[in-house]
Design a protein around this motif. Structure first.
Motif, PDB file in Angstrom:
ATOM      1  N   PHE A  13     133.731   7.246  57.120  1.00 31.11           N
ATOM      2  CA  PHE A  13     133.470   6.469  55.922  1.00 31.11           C
ATOM      3  C   PHE A  13     132.944   7.409  54.838  1.00 31.11           C
ATOM      4  O   PHE A  13     132.228   8.366  55.106  1.00 31.11           O
ATOM      5  N   SER A  14     133.272   7.101  53.569  1.00 29.62           N
ATOM      6  CA  SER A  14     132.827   7.963  52.470  1.00 29.62           C
ATOM      7  C   SER A  14     131.348   7.758  52.154  1.00 29.62           C
ATOM      8  O   SER A  14     130.703   8.623  51.585  1.00 29.62           O
ATOM      9  N   SER A  15     130.797   6.602  52.508  1.00 32.13           N
ATOM     10  CA  SER A  15     129.381   6.330  52.268  1.00 32.13           C
ATOM     11  C   SER A  15     128.865   5.381  53.348  1.00 32.13           C
ATOM     12  O   SER A  15     129.639   4.810  54.108  1.00 32.13           O
ATOM     13  N   GLU A  40     125.613  17.647  57.695  1.00 31.57           N
ATOM     14  CA  GLU A  40     126.672  16.662  57.468  1.00 31.57           C
ATOM     15  C   GLU A  40     126.089  15.248  57.543  1.00 31.57           C
ATOM     16  O   GLU A  40     125.056  15.010  58.158  1.00 31.57           O
ATOM     17  N   TYR A  41     126.829  14.290  56.914  1.00 32.72           N
ATOM     18  CA  TYR A  41     126.413  12.890  56.939  1.00 32.72           C
ATOM     19  C   TYR A  41     127.089  12.156  58.110  1.00 32.72           C
ATOM     20  O   TYR A  41     128.268  12.360  58.388  1.00 32.72           O
ATOM     21  N   CYS A  42     126.283  11.282  58.745  1.00 35.40           N
ATOM     22  CA  CYS A  42     126.785  10.628  59.960  1.00 35.40           C
ATOM     23  C   CYS A  42     127.983   9.733  59.672  1.00 35.40           C
ATOM     24  O   CYS A  42     128.939   9.658  60.463  1.00 35.40           O
ATOM     25  N   HIS A  43     127.975   8.980  58.557  1.00 39.44           N
ATOM     26  CA  HIS A  43     129.072   8.049  58.287  1.00 39.44           C
ATOM     27  C   HIS A  43     130.386   8.775  58.038  1.00 39.44           C
ATOM     28  O   HIS A  43     131.464   8.210  58.218  1.00 39.44           O
ATOM     29  N   LYS A  44     130.301  10.062  57.647  1.00 37.06           N
ATOM     30  CA  LYS A  44     131.520  10.836  57.417  1.00 37.06           C
ATOM     31  C   LYS A  44     132.087  11.364  58.727  1.00 37.06           C
ATOM     32  O   LYS A  44     133.295  11.254  59.008  1.00 37.06           O
ATOM     33  N   THR A  94     136.499   1.396  62.565  1.00 36.50           N
ATOM     34  CA  THR A  94     136.728   2.531  61.676  1.00 36.50           C
ATOM     35  C   THR A  94     138.104   2.418  61.012  1.00 36.50           C
ATOM     36  O   THR A  94     138.966   1.676  61.481  1.00 36.50           O
ATOM     37  N   PRO A  95     138.316   3.151  59.927  1.00 38.50           N
ATOM     38  CA  PRO A  95     139.624   3.094  59.248  1.00 38.50           C
ATOM     39  C   PRO A  95     140.782   3.519  60.138  1.00 38.50           C
ATOM     40  O   PRO A  95     141.922   3.084  59.913  1.00 38.50           O
ATOM     41  N   ASP A  96     140.531   4.357  61.146  1.00 40.13           N
ATOM     42  CA  ASP A  96     141.621   4.788  62.022  1.00 40.13           C
ATOM     43  C   ASP A  96     141.846   3.836  63.191  1.00 40.13           C
ATOM     44  O   ASP A  96     142.569   4.168  64.136  1.00 40.13           O
ATOM     45  N   GLY A  97     141.214   2.651  63.169  1.00 38.99           N
ATOM     46  CA  GLY A  97     141.495   1.618  64.166  1.00 38.99           C
ATOM     47  C   GLY A  97     140.609   1.643  65.394  1.00 38.99           C
ATOM     48  O   GLY A  97     140.857   0.884  66.330  1.00 38.99           O
ATOM     49  N   ARG A  98     139.579   2.445  65.414  1.00 44.30           N
ATOM     50  CA  ARG A  98     138.687   2.493  66.572  1.00 44.30           C
ATOM     51  C   ARG A  98     137.560   1.471  66.429  1.00 44.30           C
ATOM     52  O   ARG A  98     137.227   1.042  65.327  1.00 44.30           O
ATOM     53  N   PHE A  99     136.963   1.110  67.586  1.00 41.98           N
ATOM     54  CA  PHE A  99     135.799   0.229  67.598  1.00 41.98           C
ATOM     55  C   PHE A  99     134.633   0.992  68.225  1.00 41.98           C
ATOM     56  O   PHE A  99     134.772   1.575  69.304  1.00 41.98           O
ATOM     57  N   LEU A 100     133.493   0.986  67.527  1.00 46.74           N
ATOM     58  CA  LEU A 100     132.319   1.735  67.972  1.00 46.74           C
ATOM     59  C   LEU A 100     131.154   0.771  68.178  1.00 46.74           C
ATOM     60  O   LEU A 100     130.882  -0.095  67.336  1.00 46.74           O
ATOM     61  N   ASP A 101     130.462   0.939  69.321  1.00 52.46           N
ATOM     62  CA  ASP A 101     129.225   0.210  69.584  1.00 52.46           C
ATOM     63  C   ASP A 101     128.069   1.139  69.222  1.00 52.46           C
ATOM     64  O   ASP A 101     127.843   2.159  69.893  1.00 52.46           O
TER      65      ASP A 101
END
Length: 598
Positions: free
Chosen positions: A269-271, A260-264, A294-301
């Motif tokens: 994310f699609s890419s 699997e791709y990490c951004h997915k 992220t599109p679902d409203g989360r924040f990632l460090d």
């Protein structure tokens, strides 16, 4: 005597008419004497009222002649200076005010007598142990000649003491801020040291990978114990390995078996994104980091660490991802709290200023209103006397104006003075109510029409400055809303000011309206303008603390964020619609009193 005798001989009835006329004249004279006596009583009463008002003023007031003699003083001045005009024929002002035997250098009375203009100054008088605010105003006679000075003195010792206490508190606060800043700098250095140490450990682990293959099981256990998501990525961003926390994030599947791709999986994310730290690590061969939403409203460090072969080529990258959504939300909340504290401090300072200004305005305004009422009552009696004089002797001039015109003009002038005084009182009360500190009470009943009108009154000068086309339409029969009138008024003021500052010329319009939506149960305040409008990006961030498009003009980015917080605390909704070049509409919806909030 001969004429009277002839008149009696010629016609007996003429004598009776003369007697009757003499009687009427006697009655008229008696009536005039009675009115003169009443006028005298009114004048004496007016003098008494003036003396009462003069003596009841808490400020010290003294009247001086040109030789610095105090010829009149109110009770407050007599008490402070120990004056007694019964036993003391002449009292030199400089002895009582300054404790000197001659006018001191910089004496306001000297300056006022010299220039004929009012002087305002503050000074400390040691012999009275008092800070004074002195207003020296010239006194002229009916011919315009300077005959003396009027002193109005206020004891500002307590205010000066408060200012000194405030200065000390400010200095102490600065010391505390410096101490806290030093602590934060030290903590930051320690954190950087910890990060550097961690990077050394990771580098040592990578360098010793071949030597410690036997410890791979323990190493995997260690990685699985870390709550952050850790994945190993190929140059194509395929997940080659993931720790336990990342696997749980991927709904329990093992991503390396499916390539699997990490951004997915990680961010949905699609890419891959251009700002992706993993891509940068593959290009630069350096450790990278980024904060991603992220599109679902989360924040990632996201932090990435490249793994290179012996030739120095990056073959894979370890990506460490931590969900910092809660921390970001808490930081935003902390910023908003900080903004509220800053605003509260400003409002406290404004309340102190407004209280002082209101006191300074109310005193002379009280004189204006009482004198206007006195003039109105006096004019009724004087007008009757002047009417009779005009009818008897013909029209005459007063102040260069015919009395026939003054009959209607003077009552209008007196009403204008009284109405102006009432207007001043309303403005002062609105300022005082707006700036008065209040307890955090959101249980009051608020009339949004009154709030909108009060906001318009507060901003009347700004409205006239920015636009000639300001319209307000208040709906009828709008129920009360539950909350704080001052806080809601603050929101309306912020929205109107934003609309005013967005206008490009004075021909642009602003509409403010109130209404009630029975279906939703909301009372609605709407502010619409024909200003410059906002683009989509600005509209999405308009309620963020410290976000502003008016940095050059002194904008702080606090107004709408505080307004948003206020409406949220009132269980309401604030919405914005905008289009560049066409304007913005701000809509505030507040639940009415008694609807699911009692």
């Amino acid at each position: 005597m001969r004429l009277v005798t002839c008149a009696v001989k010629n016609d007996k009835k003429t004598k009776e008419q003369l007697v009757q006329e003499l009687e009427e004249m006697r009655l008229r004279i008696a009536e005039l004497e009675n009115k003169q006596r009443q006028a005298g009583e009114l004048i004496l009463q007016s003098i008494h009222n003036w003396e009462e008002t003069f003596n009841n003023i808490t400020d010290m007031i003294t009247i001086h002649d040109r030789d610095f003699n105090i010829i009149h003083a109110n009770k407050a001045a007599e008490k402070i200076f120990g004056l007694s005009f019964v036993n003391e024929a002449k009292a030199k002002c400089y002895r009582h005010y300054h404790g000197k035997d001659a006018p001191p250098k910089g004496c306001p009375s000297c300056q006022c007598l010299k220039t004929g203009e009012a002087v305002i100054f503050e000074r400390f008088e040691p012999h009275l142990n008092m800070f004074m605010e002195v207003r020296a105003m010239p006194q002229f006679d009916s011919r315009g000649r300077l005959i003396g000075v009027i002193h109005i003195v206020r004891d500002i010792t307590e205010r000066k003491q408060m200012e000194e206490a405030l200065r000390k508190a400010h200095d102490e606060l600065e010391i505390r801020v410096k101490e806290r800043t030093a602590e934060l700098i030290q903590a930051n250095e320690e954190m950087l040291g910890e990060i550097a140490e961690r990077m050394k450990i990771e580098s040592a682990l990578r360098d010793s990978e071949s030597k410690f293959k036997k410890l791979s099981q323990e190493f995997n256990v260690l990685l699985d114990a870390i709550p952050d998501n850790i994945v190993l990525l190929s140059p194509y961003l395929e997940i080659m390995w993931a720790n336990k926390s990342a696997t749980q994030e991927f709904d329990g599947c093992t991503p390396e078996t499916k390539r699997e791709y990490c951004h997915k999986l990680c961010a949905n994310f699609s890419s891959g994104k251009k700002a992706c730290p993993t891509l940068r690590s593959f290009v630069t061969g350096e450790d990278e980091s980024a904060q991603i939403s992220t599109p679902d409203g989360r924040f990632l460090d996201v932090r990435t660490f490249p793994i290179a072969d012996e030739a120095g080529n990056v073959k894979s990258v370890i990506e460490v991802t931590r969900d910092i959504t809660r921390r970001v939300r808490m930081e935003e909340e902390a910023k908003l709290i900080q903004a509220k504290l800053i605003h509260t401090n400003k409002m406290t300072s404004l309340g102190t200023l407004v209280s002082g200004v209101a006191h300074e305005i109310n005193n002379p305004n009280t004189f204006i209103r009482s004198n206007a009422q006195f003039l109105s009552k006096t004019w009724k009696d004087i007008g009757n006397v002047l009417d009779k004089t005009c009818r008897k002797n013909g029209d005459f001039r007063a102040g260069g104006i015919p009395y026939s015109e003054l009959q209607a003009l003077i009552p209008e002038v007196i009403r204008g003075i009284n109405n102006g005084s009432v207007r001043i009182q309303e403005i002062v009360n609105n300022l005082r109510n707006f700036a008065r500190p209040e307890k955090a009470n959101l249980d009051g009943k608020v009339n949004i029409n009154n709030v909108a009108v009060a906001a318009r009154t507060m901003l009347n000068n700004q409205i006239c400055k920015f636009t000639d086309k300001f319209q307000m339409a208040c709906g009828k029969n709008i129920p009360f809303v539950k909350g704080s009138p001052q806080q809601i008024e603050q929101v309306v003021i912020n929205l109107i000011m934003n609309s005013l500052e967005s206008l490009t010329d004075k021909k642009s319009r602003i509409w403010v309206s109130t209404s009630y939506n029975k279906k939703t149960g909301y009372a609605v305040i709407r502010v619409r303008d024909e200003g410059s409008g906002m683009n989509k990006e600005t509209l999405e961030r308009v309620t963020e603390p410290f976000f502003t498009t008016k940095q050059d003009s002194g904008g702080t980015g606090l107004g709408l964020s505080i307004s948003y917080a206020i409406i949220r605390d009132h269980n309401g909704i604030i919405e914005f619609e905008s289009e560049c070049g066409k304007g913005t509409t701000a809509t505030v919806k507040l639940p009415v009193y008694g609807r699911n909030n009692e």
